[in-house]
Design a protein around this motif. Structure first.
Motif, short mmCIF file in Angstrom:
data_model
loop_
_atom_site.label_atom_id
_atom_site.label_comp_id
_atom_site.label_asym_id
_atom_site.label_seq_id
_atom_site.Cartn_x
_atom_site.Cartn_y
_atom_site.Cartn_z
N PHE A 1 53.00 -16.65 54.71
CA PHE A 1 53.56 -15.77 55.73
C PHE A 1 52.53 -14.80 56.30
CE2 PHE A 1 57.25 -16.72 52.92
CZ PHE A 1 58.01 -17.40 53.85
N ARG B 1 61.44 -15.85 51.16
CA ARG B 1 61.03 -15.99 52.56
C ARG B 1 60.12 -14.87 53.03
NH1 ARG B 1 66.95 -17.75 55.05
NH2 ARG B 1 67.13 -19.73 53.89
N GLY B 2 59.52 -14.20 52.09
CA GLY B 2 58.59 -13.15 52.43
C GLY B 2 58.01 -12.52 51.19
N GLY C 1 56.82 -12.07 56.43
CA GLY C 1 58.04 -12.87 56.40
C GLY C 1 59.25 -11.98 56.57
#
Length: 544
Positions: A177, A199-200, A214
């Motif tokens: 990311f 997701r981050g 992210g």
């Protein structure tokens, strides 16, 4: 604890291209994000530089079933220490490493994993796998611009990220990311923390700068503040905020992360090096000697042995059973405790019983006084099983002591701990063993909150002096009459003359609770279960 049998050496990197590409992309993305998530925005921050550890008021001990938040720690030589019923799946302790270990990440929450494994990472980028943690690549053998400082697991893919001090991020079966790899930083990055959905992630710098990538939200940083000590670790309880800790033990909370206390303002011999979350309501700190301090609802399950071969550098959480590791004695062993009254002072010539493992010796017979004249003789008798204790009494003093915030009772307790440590040293007795605070009938105040401060001050002094384990001696129905609802997260030495030591270990806490007494929450480590007829009438003790 440590083992030499099941270590997995870092293999040549399997995903060099993705890691290098990630770093190259990070240069561009990092530059674009520098303005948005650099160290200039200051969000809502909670911090104390002098708070004492928060009280733990939960009256229900964790059930001994898998799923209780527990912790591992890792040392720079690769040794791993497991607590709270977490498995020991191996370590690099005893194996010569090309570079020191710098971090640990658990498989907890990963797809297909059972939360019973972990990775460790070395400063040269080598990754080592244990338990159900798969090897997915490393930067071992690749020349790095800057040393690696940490790693985080990706709960979505089962992969992991590692991060270097310049903010370069390396992704292994995990999405990239962005990074700060090509951006000049004011201070080095010290930690990476993943978001719960994978997701981050956040990068945290030594000056408190926070960099979000992210879906990681930016909730503020310390980048514009002058810190008393550098940031050394961070964690995020639920993704809606994060916590940072400095080497002085000061804790900073952002977003929805809750502040439960810190070691800021305390006098610490060993610096704090890492922290971990005990979701949902607490966290742990560990210092370089492996002493763990629990805050909020985080359970205390033990610390590293008092004497370790290399400093602790990292910490990770996982689902354990909640069973404490007895840091005083091997479970099932027997012995005795002794004070000045059983050793014919001042001659101190009594013949003491042999064949014991446990040897708990009185250092002082009162707070700030009544030193045991037989301490040297009795410590020699205890041998390698030596623990020390202070018979605590109430008092006040106006001399401000670290972590006491001006409370005169806390000052008194702190001074009692310092006095006992210094007396032991003067008698040629090592103070770096487990200590117990004897809390029983004495000249206690009618104000239980002030009694608590005496106890807390003594704990702070002993822990600050480098003692990894400080516990409480009391009986099941005595504690609350003196300390009220105070439940420090420290171990117990329970006095209960049942002649059933195993029953004491299993039932003391529940028996006390049934009678309205709620004991400290670190688990029963030792029980004084009978008065032994052995010539000098020493009490018998058993290790739980």
């Amino acid at each position: 604890m440590r083992s030499k049998d099941r270590s997995n050496h870092a293999m040549p990197p399997l995903r060099h291209n993705s890691a290098r590409l990630g770093r190259a992309l990070g240069a561009l993305l990092g530059a674009l994000l520098a303005v948005a998530v650099g160290t200039v925005a200051l969000g809502s921050v909670t911090r104390t530089s002098s708070d004492a550890p928060a009280r733990h008021l939960s009256h229900i001990a964790p059930a001994a079933t898998q799923g209780v938040p527990s912790y591992w720690t890792v040392a720079s030589d690769g040794g791993v220490f497991n607590f709270g019923g977490l498995p020991f799946d191996g370590s690099m302790g005893g194996v010569k490493l090309a570079a020191p270990m710098v971090g640990i990440a658990p498989t907890t929450g990963l797809s297909g994993a059972n939360g019973k494994g972990y990775w460790t990472v070395a400063s040269d980028g080598g990754v080592f796998t244990f338990g159900d943690a798969p090897f997915l690549g490393s930067m071992g053998g690749v020349k790095l611009n800057k040393p690696m400082v940490g790693m985080a697991a990706d709960p979505a893919t089962g992969g992991y990220w590692t991060v270097a001090s310049d903010g370069g991020v390396f992704a292994f079966d995990a999405p990239f990311f962005g990074s700060m790899g090509a951006v000049k930083l004011a201070e080095p990055v010290v930690s990476i923390v993943a978001t719960p959905d994978g997701r981050g992630y956040w990068l945290f710098a030594a000056d408190g700068g926070v960099f979000a990538f992210g879906d990681a939200g930016f909730y503020g940083s310390l980048g514009n503040l002058k810190l008393q000590a550098p940031i050394v670790g961070a964690t995020s309880p639920d993704g809606g905020g994060y916590l940072m800790v400095g080497s002085d033990g000061g804790v900073f909370a952002f977003g929805d992360a809750t502040y439960y206390g810190s070691l800021g303002g305390h006098a610490l011999v060993h610096p704090v090096v890492a922290m971990a979350s005990a979701d949902p309501g607490g966290y742990w700190l560990t210092d370089s000697n492996g002493a763990v301090t629990a805050f909020g609802d985080a359970g205390y399950f033990g610390s590293a042995p008092q004497h370790i071969t290399a400093p602790v550098v990292g910490m990770a959480d996982g689902p354990g059973t909640g069973v404490a590791t007895n840091g005083a004695y091997p479970s099932g062993t027997f012995g005795y405790d002794i004070s000045r009254f059983q050793d014919n002072p001042p001659a101190c010539t009594n013949t003491l019983p042999s064949g014991h493992t446990i040897g708990i010796v009185q250092a002082t017979g009162a707070s700030n006084g009544s030193p045991n004249p037989c301490l040297t003789h009795e410590a020699q008798w205890a041998g390698g099983g030596l623990n020390l204790y202070i018979f605590m009494t109430y008092g006040t003093d106006t001399t401000d002591q670290p972590g006491c915030n001006g409370d005169v009772a806390c000052n008194w307790g702190y001074e009692a701990g310092v006095y006992a440590i210094q007396y032991a040293q003067a008698q040629g007795v090592t103070p770096l063993v487990t200590w117990w605070l004897d809390i029983e009938a004495a000249n206690w105040s009618s104000d239980t909150a002030e009694n608590d401060q005496v106890i807390l001050g003594a704990i702070n002094a002993l822990r600050g002096a480098g003692v990894n384990n400080v516990g409480i001696y009391t009986s099941p129905l005595t504690w609350n009459g003196i300390a009220g609802d105070f439940q420090p997260a420290v171990p117990l030495w329970v006095a209960w003359y049942t002649n059933d030591p195993q029953g004491n270990c299993a039932n003391a806490v529940s028996y006390a609770a049934q009678n309205g007494n709620f004991l400290p929450t670190g688990g029963v480590w030792v029980t004084q279960y009978t008065n032994m007829a052995n010539g000098v009438s020493l009490d018998g003790d058993y290790a739980c």
